[in-house]
Design a protein around this motif. Structure first.
Motif, mmCIF file in Angstrom:
data_model
loop_
_atom_site.group_PDB
_atom_site.id
_atom_site.type_symbol
_atom_site.label_atom_id
_atom_site.label_comp_id
_atom_site.label_asym_id
_atom_site.label_seq_id
_atom_site.Cartn_x
_atom_site.Cartn_y
_atom_site.Cartn_z
ATOM 1 N N LYS A 101 81.132 65.571 14.251
ATOM 2 C CA LYS A 101 81.425 64.144 14.096
ATOM 3 C C LYS A 101 82.101 63.563 15.338
ATOM 4 O O LYS A 101 82.014 62.361 15.586
ATOM 5 C CB LYS A 101 82.301 63.917 12.860
ATOM 6 N N GLU A 102 82.785 64.417 16.125
ATOM 7 C CA GLU A 102 83.470 63.961 17.335
ATOM 8 C C GLU A 102 82.512 63.739 18.504
ATOM 9 O O GLU A 102 82.862 63.054 19.463
ATOM 10 C CB GLU A 102 84.509 65.008 17.782
ATOM 11 N N SER B 170 70.956 69.701 13.459
ATOM 12 C CA SER B 170 70.807 69.234 12.076
ATOM 13 C C SER B 170 69.980 70.209 11.239
ATOM 14 O O SER B 170 70.270 70.421 10.067
ATOM 15 C CB SER B 170 70.188 67.837 12.025
ATOM 16 N N GLN C 253 76.603 60.710 18.658
ATOM 17 C CA GLN C 253 75.758 60.787 17.458
ATOM 18 C C GLN C 253 74.401 61.420 17.701
ATOM 19 O O GLN C 253 73.899 62.151 16.855
ATOM 20 C CB GLN C 253 75.564 59.389 16.876
ATOM 21 N N ILE D 234 81.568 70.772 11.061
ATOM 22 C CA ILE D 234 81.112 69.403 10.767
ATOM 23 C C ILE D 234 82.048 68.393 11.418
ATOM 24 O O ILE D 234 81.593 67.423 12.036
ATOM 25 C CB ILE D 234 80.992 69.181 9.242
ATOM 26 N N ASP D 235 83.349 68.631 11.315
ATOM 27 C CA ASP D 235 84.301 67.710 11.957
ATOM 28 C C ASP D 235 84.102 67.685 13.468
ATOM 29 O O ASP D 235 84.208 66.628 14.097
ATOM 30 C CB ASP D 235 85.742 68.071 11.601
ATOM 31 N N SER E 2 72.736 62.056 7.956
ATOM 32 C CA SER E 2 73.694 61.949 9.069
ATOM 33 C C SER E 2 74.760 63.022 8.883
ATOM 34 O O SER E 2 74.902 63.616 7.807
ATOM 35 C CB SER E 2 74.351 60.564 9.058
ATOM 36 N N ILE E 3 75.549 63.248 9.919
ATOM 37 C CA ILE E 3 76.611 64.239 9.833
ATOM 38 C C ILE E 3 77.654 63.823 8.786
ATOM 39 O O ILE E 3 78.205 64.663 8.067
ATOM 40 C CB ILE E 3 77.237 64.533 11.231
ATOM 41 N N GLU E 4 77.901 62.524 8.650
ATOM 42 C CA GLU E 4 78.841 62.045 7.627
ATOM 43 C C GLU E 4 78.316 62.352 6.233
ATOM 44 O O GLU E 4 79.070 62.767 5.348
ATOM 45 C CB GLU E 4 79.087 60.531 7.762
ATOM 46 N N LYS F 179 78.708 66.046 5.469
ATOM 47 C CA LYS F 179 80.078 66.407 5.080
ATOM 48 C C LYS F 179 80.256 66.213 3.575
ATOM 49 O O LYS F 179 80.799 67.072 2.885
ATOM 50 C CB LYS F 179 81.098 65.581 5.864
ATOM 51 N N TYR G 95 73.376 65.399 17.144
ATOM 52 C CA TYR G 95 73.144 66.059 15.862
ATOM 53 C C TYR G 95 71.657 66.281 15.578
ATOM 54 O O TYR G 95 71.267 67.348 15.108
ATOM 55 C CB TYR G 95 73.823 65.277 14.732
#
Length: 169
Positions: A26-27, A45, A30, A22-23, A85-87, A90, A33
């Motif tokens: 996030k890098e 996703s 966007q 996941i981290d 979203s990826i955030e 997490k 995903y």
């Protein structure tokens, strides 16, 4: 009687590895995903959501629910989870892992037999520890899918194997 610690250690590895991928996601840009690609899954996703929903379902089963109940619960979440979203992913992975770790810590016997009535495969007598190991290996397999998908899109993944986890602790 299997002690909870080795099973919990493997689950903690699974949580760590999910966090590592996941981290990494996030890098990246966007749009990666949710981007549609030709692969076993149609987007990263969808793979990450599949890992989450499978974890959710199996821990429902470990909690005492039937596979049909667990699958119905996870199916209700599918559309919402796939759009996150990826955030947001997490956060929900973290929340789920805390709930699952508490459940595992409350188990006195990891060898306790649970009967899973899989609508596709039939009855299975298994244990809590085997169910957790299934969650762990299932997650590893699909994080590998994500690594391949990232390479297909011209990006690198990140190491997240058990050996690295042991070194990181």
């Amino acid at each position: 009687m299997t002690h909870p610690e080795p099973v919990l250690k493997m689950y903690k590895y699974h949580v760590w590895a999910n966090g590592v991928i996941i981290d990494r996601l996030k890098e990246l840009p966007q749009h990666i995903y949710h981007k549609d690609i030709q692969s076993g899954f149609s987007s990263v996703s969808k793979v990450l959501s599949h890992i989450y929903l499978t974890d959710y379902a199996w821990f429902d089963i470990i909690s005492g629910n039937s596979m049909n109940e667990a699958m119905a619960s996870s199916d209700q979440l599918r559309e919402v989870v796939e759009k996150k979203s990826i955030e947001e992913m997490k956060k929900i992975f973290l929340d789920l892992s805390e709930r699952n770790k508490a459940l595992l810590n409350s188990q006195e016997d990891m060898d306790k037999v649970i009967v899973v009535d899989n609508p596709y495969a039939g009855l299975l007598e298994t244990s809590i520890s085997e169910s957790v190991l299934h969650v762990v290996t299932h997650g590893s397999y699909h994080r590998g899918n994500i690594a391949t998908m990232l390479r297909q899109m011209g990006h690198t993944s990140v190491m997240q194997d058990f050996g690295l986890y042991l070194y990181s602790k």
